[in-house]
Design a protein around this motif. Structure first.
Motif, PDB file in Angstrom:
ATOM      1  N   MET A   1       0.829  -1.206   0.000  1.00  0.00           N
ATOM      2  CA  MET A   1       0.000   0.000   0.000  1.00  0.00           C
ATOM      3  C   MET A   1       0.865   1.258   0.000  1.00  0.00           C
ATOM      4  O   MET A   1       1.830   1.361   0.753  1.00  0.00           O
ATOM      5  CB  MET A   1      -0.924   0.035   1.223  1.00  0.00           C
ATOM      6  N   VAL A   2       0.482   2.195  -0.844  1.00  0.00           N
ATOM      7  CA  VAL A   2       1.061   3.538  -0.802  1.00  0.00           C
ATOM      8  C   VAL A   2       0.104   4.413  -0.012  1.00  0.00           C
ATOM      9  O   VAL A   2      -1.060   4.561  -0.391  1.00  0.00           O
ATOM     10  CB  VAL A   2       1.262   4.111  -2.225  1.00  0.00           C
ATOM     11  N   ARG A   3       0.586   4.968   1.092  1.00  0.00           N
ATOM     12  CA  ARG A   3      -0.233   5.870   1.908  1.00  0.00           C
ATOM     13  C   ARG A   3       0.400   7.261   1.867  1.00  0.00           C
ATOM     14  O   ARG A   3       1.550   7.440   2.242  1.00  0.00           O
ATOM     15  CB  ARG A   3      -0.318   5.387   3.354  1.00  0.00           C
ATOM     16  N   ALA A   4      -0.371   8.216   1.392  1.00  0.00           N
ATOM     17  CA  ALA A   4       0.123   9.588   1.260  1.00  0.00           C
ATOM     18  C   ALA A   4      -0.759  10.527   2.070  1.00  0.00           C
ATOM     19  O   ALA A   4      -1.973  10.535   1.892  1.00  0.00           O
ATOM     20  CB  ALA A   4       0.132  10.009  -0.208  1.00  0.00           C
ATOM     21  N   ARG A   5      -0.131  11.291   2.945  1.00  0.00           N
ATOM     22  CA  ARG A   5      -0.843  12.278   3.752  1.00  0.00           C
ATOM     23  C   ARG A   5      -0.403  13.671   3.327  1.00  0.00           C
ATOM     24  O   ARG A   5       0.801  13.948   3.226  1.00  0.00           O
ATOM     25  CB  ARG A   5      -0.548  12.089   5.240  1.00  0.00           C
ATOM     26  N   ARG A   6      -1.384  14.537   3.085  1.00  0.00           N
ATOM     27  CA  ARG A   6      -1.060  15.896   2.663  1.00  0.00           C
ATOM     28  C   ARG A   6      -0.276  16.614   3.744  1.00  0.00           C
ATOM     29  O   ARG A   6      -0.608  16.560   4.930  1.00  0.00           O
ATOM     30  CB  ARG A   6      -2.332  16.670   2.334  1.00  0.00           C
ATOM     31  N   ALA A   7       0.784  17.288   3.347  1.00  0.00           N
ATOM     32  CA  ALA A   7       1.643  17.996   4.295  1.00  0.00           C
ATOM     33  C   ALA A   7       1.967  19.377   3.741  1.00  0.00           C
ATOM     34  O   ALA A   7       2.216  19.538   2.545  1.00  0.00           O
ATOM     35  CB  ALA A   7       2.933  17.217   4.544  1.00  0.00           C
ATOM     36  N   GLU A   8       1.943  20.363   4.611  1.00  0.00           N
ATOM     37  CA  GLU A   8       2.241  21.737   4.186  1.00  0.00           C
ATOM     38  C   GLU A   8       3.754  21.941   4.170  1.00  0.00           C
ATOM     39  O   GLU A   8       4.341  22.564   5.042  1.00  0.00           O
ATOM     40  CB  GLU A   8       1.564  22.729   5.127  1.00  0.00           C
ATOM     41  N   VAL A   9       4.390  21.384   3.154  1.00  0.00           N
ATOM     42  CA  VAL A   9       5.838  21.496   3.022  1.00  0.00           C
ATOM     43  C   VAL A   9       6.172  21.923   1.598  1.00  0.00           C
ATOM     44  O   VAL A   9       5.377  21.761   0.676  1.00  0.00           O
ATOM     45  CB  VAL A   9       6.537  20.160   3.336  1.00  0.00           C
ATOM     46  N   ARG A  10       7.372  22.468   1.455  1.00  0.00           N
ATOM     47  CA  ARG A  10       7.823  22.820   0.113  1.00  0.00           C
ATOM     48  C   ARG A  10       8.128  21.568  -0.694  1.00  0.00           C
ATOM     49  O   ARG A  10       8.298  20.486  -0.144  1.00  0.00           O
ATOM     50  CB  ARG A  10       9.096  23.683   0.203  1.00  0.00           C
ATOM     51  N   LYS A  11       8.187  21.736  -1.998  1.00  0.00           N
ATOM     52  CA  LYS A  11       8.548  20.625  -2.855  1.00  0.00           C
ATOM     53  C   LYS A  11       9.881  20.050  -2.392  1.00  0.00           C
ATOM     54  O   LYS A  11      10.849  20.783  -2.184  1.00  0.00           O
ATOM     55  CB  LYS A  11       8.649  21.090  -4.306  1.00  0.00           C
ATOM     56  N   GLN A  12       9.948  18.735  -2.215  1.00  0.00           N
ATOM     57  CA  GLN A  12      11.154  18.099  -1.707  1.00  0.00           C
ATOM     58  C   GLN A  12      12.153  17.889  -2.842  1.00  0.00           C
ATOM     59  O   GLN A  12      11.910  17.111  -3.754  1.00  0.00           O
ATOM     60  CB  GLN A  12      10.812  16.771  -1.032  1.00  0.00           C
ATOM     61  N   GLN A  13      13.297  18.589  -2.747  1.00  0.00           N
ATOM     62  CA  GLN A  13      14.294  18.501  -3.802  1.00  0.00           C
ATOM     63  C   GLN A  13      14.891  17.107  -3.904  1.00  0.00           C
ATOM     64  O   GLN A  13      15.257  16.654  -4.992  1.00  0.00           O
ATOM     65  CB  GLN A  13      15.391  19.545  -3.562  1.00  0.00           C
ATOM     66  N   ASN A  14      15.010  16.407  -2.770  1.00  0.00           N
ATOM     67  CA  ASN A  14      15.504  15.032  -2.820  1.00  0.00           C
ATOM     68  C   ASN A  14      14.592  14.157  -3.665  1.00  0.00           C
ATOM     69  O   ASN A  14      15.057  13.309  -4.422  1.00  0.00           O
ATOM     70  CB  ASN A  14      15.617  14.450  -1.405  1.00  0.00           C
ATOM     71  N   ALA A  15      13.292  14.353  -3.516  1.00  0.00           N
ATOM     72  CA  ALA A  15      12.333  13.574  -4.293  1.00  0.00           C
ATOM     73  C   ALA A  15      12.481  13.855  -5.779  1.00  0.00           C
ATOM     74  O   ALA A  15      12.348  12.949  -6.612  1.00  0.00           O
ATOM     75  CB  ALA A  15      10.915  13.882  -3.832  1.00  0.00           C
ATOM     76  N   VAL A  16      12.756  15.104  -6.119  1.00  0.00           N
ATOM     77  CA  VAL A  16      12.953  15.476  -7.525  1.00  0.00           C
ATOM     78  C   VAL A  16      14.175  14.762  -8.083  1.00  0.00           C
ATOM     79  O   VAL A  16      14.128  14.146  -9.157  1.00  0.00           O
ATOM     80  CB  VAL A  16      13.112  17.003  -7.667  1.00  0.00           C
ATOM     81  N   ARG A  17      15.289  14.817  -7.353  1.00  0.00           N
ATOM     82  CA  ARG A  17      16.525  14.182  -7.823  1.00  0.00           C
ATOM     83  C   ARG A  17      16.385  12.660  -7.907  1.00  0.00           C
ATOM     84  O   ARG A  17      16.822  12.042  -8.876  1.00  0.00           O
ATOM     85  CB  ARG A  17      17.685  14.547  -6.885  1.00  0.00           C
ATOM     86  N   GLU A  18      15.756  12.069  -6.874  1.00  0.00           N
ATOM     87  CA  GLU A  18      15.613  10.609  -6.851  1.00  0.00           C
ATOM     88  C   GLU A  18      14.704  10.126  -7.973  1.00  0.00           C
ATOM     89  O   GLU A  18      14.959   9.081  -8.590  1.00  0.00           O
ATOM     90  CB  GLU A  18      15.081  10.172  -5.487  1.00  0.00           C
ATOM     91  N   TYR A  19      13.646  10.875  -8.231  1.00  0.00           N
ATOM     92  CA  TYR A  19      12.740  10.501  -9.314  1.00  0.00           C
ATOM     93  C   TYR A  19      13.463  10.569 -10.659  1.00  0.00           C
ATOM     94  O   TYR A  19      13.373   9.642 -11.479  1.00  0.00           O
ATOM     95  CB  TYR A  19      11.520  11.410  -9.340  1.00  0.00           C
ATOM     96  N   ASP A  20      14.176  11.646 -10.886  1.00  0.00           N
ATOM     97  CA  ASP A  20      14.899  11.807 -12.158  1.00  0.00           C
ATOM     98  C   ASP A  20      15.935  10.705 -12.351  1.00  0.00           C
ATOM     99  O   ASP A  20      16.144  10.227 -13.476  1.00  0.00           O
ATOM    100  CB  ASP A  20      15.571  13.186 -12.214  1.00  0.00           C
ATOM    101  N   PHE A  21      16.570  10.299 -11.248  1.00  0.00           N
ATOM    102  CA  PHE A  21      17.559   9.221 -11.335  1.00  0.00           C
ATOM    103  C   PHE A  21      16.892   7.915 -11.756  1.00  0.00           C
ATOM    104  O   PHE A  21      17.368   7.218 -12.661  1.00  0.00           O
ATOM    105  CB  PHE A  21      18.263   9.036  -9.984  1.00  0.00           C
ATOM    106  N   LEU A  22      15.783   7.545 -11.109  1.00  0.00           N
ATOM    107  CA  LEU A  22      15.089   6.301 -11.437  1.00  0.00           C
ATOM    108  C   LEU A  22      14.551   6.328 -12.862  1.00  0.00           C
ATOM    109  O   LEU A  22      14.593   5.316 -13.573  1.00  0.00           O
ATOM    110  CB  LEU A  22      13.949   6.061 -10.448  1.00  0.00           C
ATOM    111  N   ARG A  23      14.046   7.472 -13.254  1.00  0.00           N
ATOM    112  CA  ARG A  23      13.493   7.613 -14.607  1.00  0.00           C
ATOM    113  C   ARG A  23      14.568   7.343 -15.659  1.00  0.00           C
ATOM    114  O   ARG A  23      14.334   6.687 -16.679  1.00  0.00           O
ATOM    115  CB  ARG A  23      12.916   9.017 -14.779  1.00  0.00           C
TER     116      ARG A  23
END
Length: 264
Positions: A223-245
């Motif tokens: 299961m993927v569980r996602a909870r909305r959070a008032e945070v800025r865009k996570q740069q680590n997530a951007v880099r990790e996604y681009d790497f996997l892609r």
């Protein structure tokens, strides 16, 4: 366990109405497996809602709803057992199935269940949404579930993926592993769900991935569980996604869907 033995016994009447059990609370193995899956899913849902104000109506969207077993269970639990105000919107492209579900809901007097024979991505919510979920939504329906959750700014998104027909994985360095179908399918599921999770994180959600039920009841139990959070865009997530892609030359359909939204 949030759903104790007493509550499970109260649910037997619903399972009979859904034809998952007979009058003696007996069922075939495949139907018992389905019951265990939806009860485990209800546990996760209730963990999210049990601390919310009982005065507020819960608004839920079920994407790729199919037979709506999970949503019938959720509605019955909150309406009949918890005595809470709840509204569930069930979406599936199968018109005949949605008509049958609507007829059953009317027979059970589940007045705040609504059924839409349409594409998940085209659904428009006219009110604040607490949760968007799907259970074994096939292929891109999983991506559309997450997209709908982000689009409606849902507080919680829950997704358990099924098949992945439209995603191909191309990683020459892993040929020795991916030549075996079982390992290839598992890797494809892991990587595709990880990439979806990273896209959710890029759109202001805090994400966890875990087994929501024992693999005895289904191998597709992540299961993927996602909870909305008032945070800025996570740069680590951007880099990790681009790497996997780049590494696996994969692109979940969720990326294409999100290109239409301003949030990403």
């Amino acid at each position: 366990m949030l759903i104790n033995k007493q509550i499970r016994e109260e649910l037997n009447h619903l399972f009979f109405l859904l034809k998952l059990q007979d009058r003696n609370s007996k069922s075939s193995l495949d139907k018992q497996v389905k019951i265990e899956q939806i009860i485990a899913y209800l546990e996760v849902i209730h963990a999210e809602f049990r601390k919310t104000s009982r005065k507020r109506k819960l608004v839920i969207i079920d994407s790729g709803a199919g037979n709506c077993y999970l949503s019938f269970l959720v509605y019955y639990f909150y309406h009949k057992i918890e005595n809470r105000d709840i509204e569930i919107h069930c979406i599936d492209f199968n018109e005949k199935l949605m008509e049958a579900n609507e007829k059953l809901a009317n027979e059970m007097r589940f007045e705040n269940m609504y059924f839409y024979p349409m594409d998940i991505a085209d659904f428009v919510a006219d009110k604040k949404v607490d949760m968007v979920y799907s259970l074994h939504a096939c292929d891109t329906a999983t991506d559309k579930t997450m997209y709908l959750g982000i689009k409606t700014n849902a507080r919680v998104i829950l997704s358990v993926a099924c098949c992945q027909h439209t995603i191909n994985m191309k990683a020459s360095s892993l040929k020795a592993i991916t030549r075996y179908k079982s390992f290839r399918d598992k890797m494809l599921m892991m990587i595709s769900d990880t990439m979806r999770a990273l896209l959710l994180e890029r759109n202001q959600y805090k994400v966890e991935i875990f087994d929501f039920v024992s693999s005895r009841f289904t191998e597709k139990n992540a299961m993927v569980r996602a909870r909305r959070a008032e945070v800025r865009k996570q740069q680590n997530a951007v880099r990790e996604y681009d790497f996997l892609r780049k590494e696996f030359r994969m692109k979940p359909y969720l990326e294409e869907l999100l290109s239409d939204l301003e949030v990403d």
